[in-house]
Scaffold this motif. Structure first.
Motif, short mmCIF file in Angstrom:
data_model
loop_
_atom_site.label_atom_id
_atom_site.label_comp_id
_atom_site.label_asym_id
_atom_site.label_seq_id
_atom_site.Cartn_x
_atom_site.Cartn_y
_atom_site.Cartn_z
N PRO A 127 10.29 -0.66 -8.23
CA PRO A 127 8.94 -1.16 -8.43
C PRO A 127 8.32 -0.69 -9.75
O PRO A 127 8.54 0.43 -10.18
N ASP A 129 4.67 -1.47 -11.40
CA ASP A 129 3.30 -0.99 -11.51
C ASP A 129 2.58 -1.17 -10.17
O ASP A 129 2.07 -2.25 -9.87
N PRO A 130 2.52 -0.10 -9.35
CA PRO A 130 1.96 -0.23 -8.02
C PRO A 130 0.51 -0.72 -8.03
O PRO A 130 0.05 -1.28 -7.04
N ASP A 131 -0.20 -0.57 -9.16
CA ASP A 131 -1.59 -1.03 -9.20
C ASP A 131 -1.68 -2.54 -9.05
O ASP A 131 -2.69 -3.10 -8.71
N HIS A 132 -0.56 -3.20 -9.38
CA HIS A 132 -0.62 -4.66 -9.33
C HIS A 132 -0.05 -5.24 -8.05
O HIS A 132 0.18 -6.42 -7.94
N TYR A 133 0.23 -4.38 -7.08
CA TYR A 133 0.78 -4.90 -5.84
C TYR A 133 -0.29 -5.58 -5.01
O TYR A 133 -1.37 -5.08 -4.84
N ARG A 137 3.99 -8.86 0.18
CA ARG A 137 5.10 -8.88 -0.78
C ARG A 137 6.33 -9.58 -0.22
O ARG A 137 6.58 -9.51 0.98
N PHE A 175 8.12 2.05 -0.03
CA PHE A 175 7.44 2.25 -1.32
C PHE A 175 6.25 1.28 -1.43
O PHE A 175 5.15 1.66 -1.83
N PHE A 176 6.48 0.03 -1.07
CA PHE A 176 5.40 -0.96 -1.15
C PHE A 176 4.24 -0.55 -0.24
O PHE A 176 3.08 -0.62 -0.62
N ASP A 178 3.41 2.40 0.82
CA ASP A 178 2.70 3.54 0.23
C ASP A 178 1.79 3.10 -0.90
O ASP A 178 0.83 3.78 -1.24
N SER A 179 2.10 1.93 -1.49
CA SER A 179 1.26 1.43 -2.59
C SER A 179 0.20 0.45 -2.09
O SER A 179 -0.43 -0.23 -2.90
N GLY A 180 0.06 0.30 -0.79
CA GLY A 180 -1.03 -0.52 -0.24
C GLY A 180 -0.60 -1.85 0.36
O GLY A 180 -1.44 -2.60 0.87
#
Ligand code: SAM
Ligand code: SF4
Length: 459
Positions: A127, A129-133, A137, A175-176, A178-180
């Motif tokens: 992954p 940039d987690p900010d852009h998730y 997904r 991972f996703f 954890d990123s929201g």
């Protein structure tokens, strides 16, 4: 599948220092990820590539690359057809992209890399940039296809079916989450055969592992092939409470004669039997499908059988396509081609019939309360229509059955909103349109009797 691949491409390019820009004329590198499933998609790709000629003239240092299925199918031929193209990379070359770009930067050469392996190393998404998730997904669990439906180009441009390691899939989803991320859609051309060739977990075992991921609220998957769709998966809908109440089960035709020539390996009777079993166990499940009209040799009687099947099943939604010849696909050589005007006429009839079922299913939801994951602010923020409260924000999300729901809540400043992307919201449906629903958020309360009541959110 292509959205996921485009993300992988973006991840690989970010690792080499490229950043995304929304303005084409600012770009130093343009990569077009292509689809060739139908002739129209391929035409669009070439027309976009053609338009890049002017940009390249203004900016000779610009690197232009084409990837995906058209690249795989046409290979070096595209370089001849598009003189301003620098790179053609196939469906199994995404991992090699950084090295290919570096070579072009250093040597200003033109490269074609469309090599395919019987056992490709499956790229795992690292992954970026987690900010852009987003809240939801796609996660590819397998690539390629071994089914060889006679109309389809996928086995030729995506290669043999290969499943990803379940540990890597679970790691990626964790991972996703954890990123929201709250919802994942597991992707494969025939998810029912996940892991079979490699002796990995079965698809339902994989679903159980994904279900156990804490913080993940919903699981979707696509596509399930009717020939392999079985009781195990029907049971999974009952046992797995994160699995959404929707299945995409492409039937393609309601005529056994056509299904046989398509090499689909099931009959309409088998398909209908599976639908009945599914609905016996999960009466609320939404079923959507794909249909092809105008397959070579499709007679009026065959088409009537397709309409009859639609009347029996009453799909919640349908993707309908006019058959088109594809390179290497055996049906391209089949005789008795149907004229474009007849295909178009059949498509119209089919879509009109489907519209009645889509609307009927949507109308049936009026008055119900649907759990929705708020995905974000609707792209079509409307102005003052549909009882829009002053300054209210138009939110969007989907029901478990995959129907789009819009609702107003909060205000544009965000000061009075207790809804945020990823929040599970109960929405009472009060309007139904052909392709979306409208509702109002409500709070569900437990009453003294243990029953659930509702009240409106303060907006
Ligand atoms: N693997 C899925 C399955 O077996 O149903 C389908 C994947 S395919 C990428 C998506 C849809 O495109 C197919 O279900 C089919 O309806 C349509 N399609 C594929 N080849 C086509 C062709 N040559 N002409 C028209 N539609 C086509
Ligand atoms: Fe194409 Fe058939 Fe494979 Fe689906 S199952 S991708 S339609 S060959």
């Amino acid at each position: 599948m292509n959205v996921y691949d485009s993300e992988l491409i973006a991840i690989r390019l970010a690792a080499t220092g490229y950043q995304q820009t929304p303005r084409l004329e600012k770009a130093d590198l343009v990569i077009l990820n292509t689809c060739t499933i139908r002739a129209k998609a391929e035409q669009k790709a070439f027309s976009f590539l053609g338009r890049l000629a002017r940009l390249k003239k203004k900016k000779p240092g610009l690197i232009v690359g084409v990837g995906g299925c058209v690249a795989q199918q046409e290979g070096a031929e595209i370089l001849k057809r598009v003189p301003h193209l620098d790179l053609v990379f196939g469906t199994q070359a995404i991992d090699r992209l950084p090295a290919l770009i570096s070579k072009i930067e250093a040597k200003r050469c033109r490269i074609v890399d469309v090599s395919m392996s019987e056992n490709p190393d499956l790229v795992d998404a690292a992954p970026a940039d987690p900010d852009h998730y987003a809240v939801s997904r796609f996660v590819t669990i397998m690539r390629g296809c071994d089914n060889f439906c006679t109309y389809c180009v996928v086995p030729y441009v995506r290669g043999r079916e290969t499943s990803r390691d379940p540990d890597n899939i679970v790691k990626e989803i964790k991972f996703f989450v954890d990123s929201g991320v709250k919802e994942v859609t597991l992707l494969g051309q025939n998810v029912n055969s996940y892991g079979k060739k490699e002796g990995l977990l079965s698809f339902t075992e994989l679903l159980a592992r994904v279900q156990a991921i804490e913080g993940l609220l919903r699981i979707r998957f696509t596509t399930s092939h009717p020939k392999d769709f079985d009781q195990d998966l029907i049971d999974a809908f009952q046992e797995n409470d994160k699995l959404c109440n929707h299945i995409h089960l492409p039937v393609q035709s309601g005529s056994n004669q056509v299904l046989k020539r398509m090499n689909r390996k099931y009959t309409k009777e088998l398909y209908l039997d599976k639908v009945t079993k599914l609905r016996d166990t999960c009466p609320e499940i939404a079923i959507t499908s794909d249909m092809i009209v105008g397959f070579p040799g499709e007679s009026d009687a065959d088409f009537d059988e397709t309409l009859a099947l639609m009347k029996k099943v009453e799909f919640d939604g349908l993707f309908a396509f006019m058959y088109s010849d594809r390179p290497n696909a055996p049906a391209t050589r089949f005789k008795a081609k149907i004229s474009e005007s007849q295909k178009s006429e059949r498509l119209q009839i089919l879509l009109e019939l489907q519209e009645t079922y889509t609307k009927k299913k949507n109308v049936a939801l009026i008055g119900s309360i649907q759990p929705i994951i708020a995905e974000g602010i609707s792209k079509k923020q409307s102005s003052g229509s549909l009882d829009q409260p002053d300054q209210a924000v138009q939110w969007t999300g989907r029901t478990s059955t995959n129907k789009i729901v819009n609702f107003y809540h909060g205000d544009i400043s965000g000061s009075s909103s207790n809804i945020f992307p990823g929040k599970m919201v109960q929405v009472k449906i009060d309007k139904a349109y052909a392709h979306s629903l409208w509702g109002k958020p409500v709070e569900i309360e437990s009453t003294a009797e243990g029953l659930k009541g509702e009240k409106s959110y303060a907006a």
